[in-house]
Design an enzyme around this catalytic site. Structure first.
Site, PDB file in Angstrom:
ATOM      1  N   CYS A   2     -21.286 -84.122  33.065  1.00 37.44           N
ATOM      2  CA  CYS A   2     -22.098 -83.258  33.902  1.00 37.44           C
ATOM      3  C   CYS A   2     -21.389 -83.058  35.246  1.00 37.44           C
ATOM      4  O   CYS A   2     -20.700 -83.944  35.732  1.00 37.44           O
ATOM      5  CB  CYS A   2     -23.495 -83.790  34.204  1.00 37.44           C
ATOM      6  SG  CYS A   2     -24.498 -84.025  32.731  1.00 37.44           S
ATOM      7  N   LYS A 599     -14.554 -83.712  29.825  1.00 38.02           N
ATOM      8  CA  LYS A 599     -13.285 -84.269  30.292  1.00 38.02           C
ATOM      9  C   LYS A 599     -13.447 -85.577  31.056  1.00 38.02           C
ATOM     10  O   LYS A 599     -12.556 -86.405  31.066  1.00 38.02           O
ATOM     11  CB  LYS A 599     -12.574 -83.242  31.171  1.00 38.02           C
ATOM     12  CG  LYS A 599     -11.125 -83.614  31.355  1.00 38.02           C
ATOM     13  CD  LYS A 599     -10.287 -82.452  31.747  1.00 38.02           C
ATOM     14  CE  LYS A 599      -8.857 -82.867  31.859  1.00 38.02           C
ATOM     15  NZ  LYS A 599      -8.225 -83.102  30.551  1.00 38.02           N
TER      16      LYS A 599
HETATM   17  C1  F6R Z   1      -7.997 -86.741  24.781  1.00 38.30           C
HETATM   18  C2  F6R Z   1      -8.608 -87.153  26.026  1.00 38.30           C
HETATM   19  C3  F6R Z   1      -9.441 -88.377  26.045  1.00 38.30           C
HETATM   20  C4  F6R Z   1      -9.159 -89.174  27.327  1.00 38.30           C
HETATM   21  C5  F6R Z   1     -10.172 -90.324  27.456  1.00 38.30           C
HETATM   22  C6  F6R Z   1      -9.926 -91.120  28.707  1.00 38.30           C
HETATM   23  O1  F6R Z   1      -7.251 -85.586  24.944  1.00 38.30           O
HETATM   24  O2  F6R Z   1      -8.484 -86.497  27.023  1.00 38.30           O
HETATM   25  O3  F6R Z   1      -9.287 -89.181  24.907  1.00 38.30           O
HETATM   26  O4  F6R Z   1      -7.856 -89.668  27.296  1.00 38.30           O
HETATM   27  O5  F6R Z   1     -11.469 -89.802  27.489  1.00 38.30           O
HETATM   28  O6  F6R Z   1     -10.025 -90.294  29.832  1.00 38.30           O
HETATM   29  P1  F6R Z   1      -9.453 -90.711  31.233  1.00 38.30           P
HETATM   30  O7  F6R Z   1      -7.960 -90.667  31.155  1.00 38.30           O
HETATM   31  O8  F6R Z   1     -10.007 -89.707  32.175  1.00 38.30           O
HETATM   32  O9  F6R Z   1      -9.955 -92.093  31.490  1.00 38.30           O
END
Ligand code: F6R
Length: 604
Positions: A2, A599
């Site tokens: 969100c 993301k």
């Molecule tokens: C895959 C992807 C996710 C992130 C995971 C961790 O493309 O983006 O698997 O790698 O959610 O995210 P961060 O790096 O933000 O902790």
């Protein structure tokens, strides 16, 4: 998940709110909504589905007012419907709220509200907040900012970033941060507040970041920042040097494709950052003198830890190097003490599972290095030392440039553990220039990669296999194919295949073989032959020096330019990204925003 935004002082408030939300859609796109305060009355528009639907809904309506708040949702409690969309309005229309996070005690709070004759309209955990604030102000007519914050921080359990507006305070916004990000800017004409600095930099690059358990009361005339526990405030400013274009599509159809292209520059940016911080990393590791090193992360970010652990064994490091998944770590932790070095990897710097795992490690006296891509993020504030991946803003939900930099950073830590000699480290880092060139060469092979992607797009299932250093690359490739092309790609140790999974091989089943780790390549080829003999359709990605390998059957072969080991393995990730991207396009998927994802995963 969100995204929340708020703004005070603009003429075209709805356009500004939508513009800000646009920069946050990566955080969730199940619904969006805005609330504008017009002379003490809230005008609220909210729609299920992506922001484009809300934009259509309000097109042609003149929305006046000089302040408002907005939300883009990744649904947790309650289906993605108009009713469950934020902002929420309190029963007597005195308060609107947008919320990022989860209110864990929302059921008890709902019961308390029903006892006070409040009726919930939505199925969400968030709606209670608006009603609770209203009830609080009714019971405490002389309430103050401090008393409101004290009330909310003791009443709400869970995680939250909140923006609150009161009908009778049309030019004021209140923001609270508890384990979910929040930042703001103040200019002479505008005050803007958001979950992410990406939607603030159009207003000002001098960003104020709320630390955990801080709250802010903003108006054009006043900025009041307090700690939940009323202790003295330690303000955090960062100056963001991103080019605003870095967060725009700039003529590309998809951010994902643009971000793949940006990788030859982003690896160079990491090289500069590592050269700058090599001394700090070196002395930190020397002082810690760890017996063991544990990489903690989730999803793609965790695979760089897998890679580091294999690399460390190949280099025969004296320390044990292992990797852990954030969501499992706290519940099944290894032995940790002051001789443990924990490296937390997270591009967003907000992944809740990684945050809690790192906090747990700190509580056991481990030394923590945070590796992030977002300055001022929660994880950046946890580490005893923080390293910036310097990949620049990443908008597409599938991570590309940040992941490649995570792999390189992990390799670098292993190098530092192997040699503390600065000249050797600089020499090692200089290979990143060759990598930058090789990345461009892989991208130049896009047409042939695209033709293989078309073949893969016709299948629902596939395997990606490798041994040694190729195994973590297969994990990353499989995840990219799953999230970007909705192909069930299973990653597998090449030698493990014959112990069960090979029974799934039938005529035409695609199996992608990775050949980047020279020490085991010939063994992997034997396993590939075992698959081909049983009718499997072989795809090869080979980044080794020399000619292509011969296979007894026809194979779909991608021969990549060779660069020094282990950097050659990184070029395989680029080829896999392009495969996933084109397979996704063939399957008509919005590759920037695959279904059900966000993301920044700020819930456990
Ligand atoms: C895959 C992807 C996710 C992130 C995971 C961790 O493309 O983006 O698997 O790698 O959610 O995210 P961060 O790096 O933000 O902790």
């Amino acid at each position: 998940m969100c995204g929340i935004v708020g703004i005070i002082g603009c003429h075209d408030i709805s356009t500004e709110l939508i513009k800000m939300l646009h920069g946050l859609e990566y955080r969730g796109y199940d619904s969006s909504g805005i609330a504008i305060n017009l002379h003490g009355n809230f005008q609220i528009y909210k729609k299920a589905g992506p922001l484009s639907i809300l934009k259509k809904e309000i097109a042609g309506i003149t929305l006046k007012g000089r302040s408002g708040i907005g939300h883009t949702r990744w649904a947790t409690h309650g289906a993605p419907t108009d009713t469950n969309a934020h902002p929420f309005l309190s029963s007597k229309s005195s308060v609107t709220v947008v919320h990022n996070g989860i209110i864990e005690n929302y059921k008890a709070l709902r019961d308390k509200l029903s006892d006070n004759d409040y009726i919930m309209e939505s199925e969400t955990d968030s709606e209670v907040i608006a009603h609770l604030i209203e009830l609080f102000t009714i019971h405490n007519p002389d309430w103050t900012f401090n008393s409101l914050v004290a009330y909310l921080s003791t009443t709400l359990k869970g995680a939250y970033a909140l923006l609150i507006q009161f009908a009778d305070k049309p030019n004021e916004i209140y923001g609270l941060r508890f384990e979910c990000p929040l930042a703001y800017v103040i200019t002479t004409k505008t005050v803007a507040i958001s979950s992410d600095i990406a939607s603030l930099i159009t207003y000002d690059r001098n960003i104020n970041i709320l630390r955990d358990r801080q709250a802010v009361h903003l108006s054009l005339e006043k900025e009041e920042l307090i700690n939940f526990d009323s202790t003295e405030v330690d303000k955090l400013h960062v100056n963001v040097d991103w080019d605003i274009k870095a967060a725009e599509k700039s003529g590309y159809d998809y951010f994902l494709r643009k971000e793949i292209d940006e990788q030859s520059n982003s690896v160079r940016a990491l090289k500069s950052a590592l050269i700058e911080s090599a001394g700090k990393i070196n002395s930190f590791i020397k002082n810690t003198n760890p017996d063991s090193v544990i990489f903690i992360a989730c999803g793609s970010a965790s695979y760089s830890g897998v890679f580091a652990s294999v690399f460390a064994r190949q280099l025969e490091l004296k320390q044990t190097v292992s990797w852990e998944i954030g969501s499992e770590f706290r519940y099944n932790p290894p032995i940790i003490n002051e001789k443990t070095l924990v490296i937390g990897m997270s591009q967003s710097g907000e992944t809740a599972d990684t945050v809690t795992a790192l906090r747990y490690a700190k509580s056991k006296n481990a030394k923590v290095i945070s590796v992030i891509n977002v300055v001022g993020s929660t994880i950046s504030m946890i580490g005893d030392l923080t390293i910036n991946l310097s990949a620049g803003p990443e908008v597409a939900v599938p991570s590309t440039k940040a992941v490649i930099n995570q792999f390189i950073a992990s390799m670098f830590f292993i190098e530092v553990l192997r040699t503390q000699d600065q000249d050797s480290l600089n020499k090692w880092l200089s290979t990143i220039d060759d990598l930058a060139v090789a990345i461009k060469q892989v991208i130049a092979m896009e047409d042939s990669i695209k033709s293989y992607a078309k073949l893969l797009a016709g299948h629902q299932n596939m395997f990606i296999v490798g041994r040694g250093l190729d195994y973590p690359i297969s994990l990353e490739g499989a995840l990219k194919l799953k999230e970007t092309a909705y192909i069930h790609a299973e990653s597998m140790y090449a030698g493990e295949f014959k112990h069960g999974s090979i029974s799934l091989i039938e005529y035409g089943m695609p199996v992608l073989i990775l050949l980047g780790d020279k020490s085991v390549a010939l063994k992997t080829i034997i396993n590939a032959e075992e698959v081909a003999t049983r009718g499997g359709q072989l795809f090869i990605i080979d980044s080794l020096e020399g000619e292509k390998f011969d296979f007894s059957s026809e194979v779909n072969y991608i021969k990549l330019p060779h660069i020094k080991n282990p950097f050659n393995l990184i070029t395989q990730i680029v080829a896999l990204q392009l495969l996933a991207y084109h397979a996704g396009l063939h399957r008509n998927i919005n590759v920037d925003r695959p279904r059900n994802l966000a993301k920044s995963v700020t819930v456990e």
